[in-house]
Design a protein around this motif. Sequence first.
Motif, PDB file in Angstrom:
ATOM      1  N   GLN A  12      13.158  -4.095  40.160  1.00  0.00           N
ATOM      2  CA  GLN A  12      12.041  -3.497  39.442  1.00  0.00           C
ATOM      3  C   GLN A  12      10.874  -3.223  40.389  1.00  0.00           C
ATOM      4  OE1 GLN A  12      11.372  -6.455  36.435  1.00  0.00           O
ATOM      5  NE2 GLN A  12      12.809  -5.516  34.978  1.00  0.00           N
ATOM      6  N   THR A  13      10.634  -4.168  41.268  1.00  0.00           N
ATOM      7  CA  THR A  13       9.541  -4.006  42.227  1.00  0.00           C
ATOM      8  C   THR A  13       9.814  -2.844  43.160  1.00  0.00           C
ATOM      9  OG1 THR A  13       9.052  -6.381  42.171  1.00  0.00           O
ATOM     10  CG2 THR A  13       8.219  -5.135  44.060  1.00  0.00           C
ATOM     11  N   ARG A  14      11.053  -2.737  43.619  1.00  0.00           N
ATOM     12  CA  ARG A  14      11.404  -1.634  44.521  1.00  0.00           C
ATOM     13  C   ARG A  14      11.241  -0.289  43.822  1.00  0.00           C
ATOM     14  NH1 ARG A  14      15.536  -5.170  46.187  1.00  0.00           N
ATOM     15  NH2 ARG A  14      17.014  -4.173  44.778  1.00  0.00           N
ATOM     16  N   ARG A  15      11.667  -0.220  42.571  1.00  0.00           N
ATOM     17  CA  ARG A  15      11.524   1.036  41.829  1.00  0.00           C
ATOM     18  C   ARG A  15      10.054   1.380  41.608  1.00  0.00           C
ATOM     19  NH1 ARG A  15      16.046  -1.088  39.227  1.00  0.00           N
ATOM     20  NH2 ARG A  15      14.799  -1.983  37.533  1.00  0.00           N
ATOM     21  N   ARG A  16       9.265   0.359  41.313  1.00  0.00           N
ATOM     22  CA  ARG A  16       7.830   0.607  41.088  1.00  0.00           C
ATOM     23  C   ARG A  16       7.169   1.105  42.381  1.00  0.00           C
ATOM     24  NH1 ARG A  16       2.712  -1.475  41.047  1.00  0.00           N
ATOM     25  NH2 ARG A  16       1.542  -1.113  39.124  1.00  0.00           N
ATOM     26  N   LEU A  17       7.504   0.474  43.491  1.00  0.00           N
ATOM     27  CA  LEU A  17       6.934   0.897  44.769  1.00  0.00           C
ATOM     28  C   LEU A  17       7.383   2.305  45.139  1.00  0.00           C
ATOM     29  CD1 LEU A  17       7.228  -2.406  46.845  1.00  0.00           C
ATOM     30  CD2 LEU A  17       5.146  -1.381  45.911  1.00  0.00           C
ATOM     31  N   ALA A  18       8.654   2.608  44.835  1.00  0.00           N
ATOM     32  CA  ALA A  18       9.171   3.947  45.125  1.00  0.00           C
ATOM     33  C   ALA A  18       8.447   5.002  44.291  1.00  0.00           C
ATOM     34  CB  ALA A  18      10.668   4.002  44.864  1.00  0.00           C
ATOM     35  N   THR A  19       8.177   4.675  43.026  1.00  0.00           N
ATOM     36  CA  THR A  19       7.440   5.611  42.167  1.00  0.00           C
ATOM     37  C   THR A  19       6.021   5.813  42.675  1.00  0.00           C
ATOM     38  OG1 THR A  19       8.728   4.960  40.228  1.00  0.00           O
ATOM     39  CG2 THR A  19       6.603   6.023  39.819  1.00  0.00           C
ATOM     40  N   ARG A  20       5.382   4.730  43.067  1.00  0.00           N
ATOM     41  CA  ARG A  20       4.016   4.820  43.596  1.00  0.00           C
ATOM     42  C   ARG A  20       3.989   5.684  44.859  1.00  0.00           C
ATOM     43  NH1 ARG A  20      -0.864   2.048  43.455  1.00  0.00           N
ATOM     44  NH2 ARG A  20      -1.988   1.945  45.435  1.00  0.00           N
ATOM     45  N   GLU A  21       5.003   5.517  45.706  1.00  0.00           N
ATOM     46  CA  GLU A  21       5.050   6.296  46.946  1.00  0.00           C
ATOM     47  C   GLU A  21       5.265   7.778  46.642  1.00  0.00           C
ATOM     48  OE1 GLU A  21       4.653   6.753  51.021  1.00  0.00           O
ATOM     49  OE2 GLU A  21       4.266   5.022  49.728  1.00  0.00           O
ATOM     50  N   ARG A  22       6.127   8.078  45.681  1.00  0.00           N
ATOM     51  CA  ARG A  22       6.335   9.483  45.301  1.00  0.00           C
ATOM     52  C   ARG A  22       5.048  10.105  44.768  1.00  0.00           C
ATOM     53  NH1 ARG A  22      10.705   7.702  42.433  1.00  0.00           N
ATOM     54  NH2 ARG A  22       9.833   8.515  40.475  1.00  0.00           N
ATOM     55  N   ALA A  45       1.945  14.234  38.731  1.00  0.00           N
ATOM     56  CA  ALA A  45       3.038  13.538  38.054  1.00  0.00           C
ATOM     57  C   ALA A  45       4.289  14.410  38.009  1.00  0.00           C
ATOM     58  CB  ALA A  45       2.612  13.147  36.647  1.00  0.00           C
ATOM     59  N   ALA A  46       4.112  15.707  37.728  1.00  0.00           N
ATOM     60  CA  ALA A  46       5.260  16.616  37.649  1.00  0.00           C
ATOM     61  C   ALA A  46       5.962  16.723  38.991  1.00  0.00           C
ATOM     62  CB  ALA A  46       4.798  17.994  37.185  1.00  0.00           C
ATOM     63  N   ARG A  47       5.202  16.858  40.065  1.00  0.00           N
ATOM     64  CA  ARG A  47       5.842  16.972  41.382  1.00  0.00           C
ATOM     65  C   ARG A  47       6.545  15.673  41.767  1.00  0.00           C
ATOM     66  NH1 ARG A  47       3.652  19.866  46.838  1.00  0.00           N
ATOM     67  NH2 ARG A  47       3.741  21.599  45.354  1.00  0.00           N
ATOM     68  N   ALA A  48       5.991  14.548  41.335  1.00  0.00           N
ATOM     69  CA  ALA A  48       6.607  13.263  41.656  1.00  0.00           C
ATOM     70  C   ALA A  48       7.786  12.940  40.735  1.00  0.00           C
ATOM     71  CB  ALA A  48       5.567  12.151  41.553  1.00  0.00           C
ATOM     72  N   GLY A  49       7.986  13.766  39.699  1.00  0.00           N
ATOM     73  CA  GLY A  49       9.098  13.547  38.788  1.00  0.00           C
ATOM     74  C   GLY A  49       8.890  12.371  37.860  1.00  0.00           C
ATOM     75  N   THR A  50       7.631  12.170  37.445  1.00  0.00           N
ATOM     76  CA  THR A  50       7.348  11.064  36.538  1.00  0.00           C
ATOM     77  C   THR A  50       6.355  11.528  35.474  1.00  0.00           C
ATOM     78  OG1 THR A  50       6.713   8.719  36.467  1.00  0.00           O
ATOM     79  CG2 THR A  50       5.409  10.147  37.903  1.00  0.00           C
TER      80      THR A  50
END
Length: 206
Positions: A12-22, A45-50
């Motif tokens: 979960q932490t890795r996914r959260r960090l990956a989202t923040r980086e995107r 948000a759209a460019r980051a896919g979130t």
Amino acid sequence: MRMVTAETVDGQTRRRLATRERLYEAAVALITERGYETTTIDEIAARAGTSRRTSFNHFPTKSDITLEWARRRRALAADAAKAASPRGDVLERLRAYFGELASITEDRPTETREMLFGYLRACGPVLHPSPMSEELAAWLGDADLPGTGGESRLTVAGELLYDVYLGALWRWMRDPDPRPGAFTAELDAAVDVALGGIAASIGAGH
């Protein structure tokens, strides 16, 4: 009920960090391309896919992105400073620190301009003083140089170096078409003068 394990939390932490980086990378890219004012959180948000909500969870405002951008630049400069002087020669480290900041600015001029415009418009150095001056003062204090007993003098020295950097940066930003290398040359000269004065003052114990 799903069991929460250490591996689950790590994932979960890795996914959260990956989202923040995107989100961060998308924001810097868009602001560089379109400018701070015209770039919206929805576009980031759209460019980051979130989603917009996820974006706000990581960066509640665009100004938070500019603060993160400034923090990362300082971290790169600190790494370069430590690599330049593993034995801890503080003046050599400081020269390498500002040299790295100059190099980043010269390599990414449009990004630097747009992100700085955003930083100034969003919060500015008055409401959000940079930790840079405190970091620089701490380096001088850790150097155990003669005459460094006065904490106030170290604070002033850190603020002086920060002001020298900002002054060179603002002058560079006023030039619509700066000559390549101009910022590096000015910053190097200004930092040398400042460090010479700081070293003389600290060494003399004034």
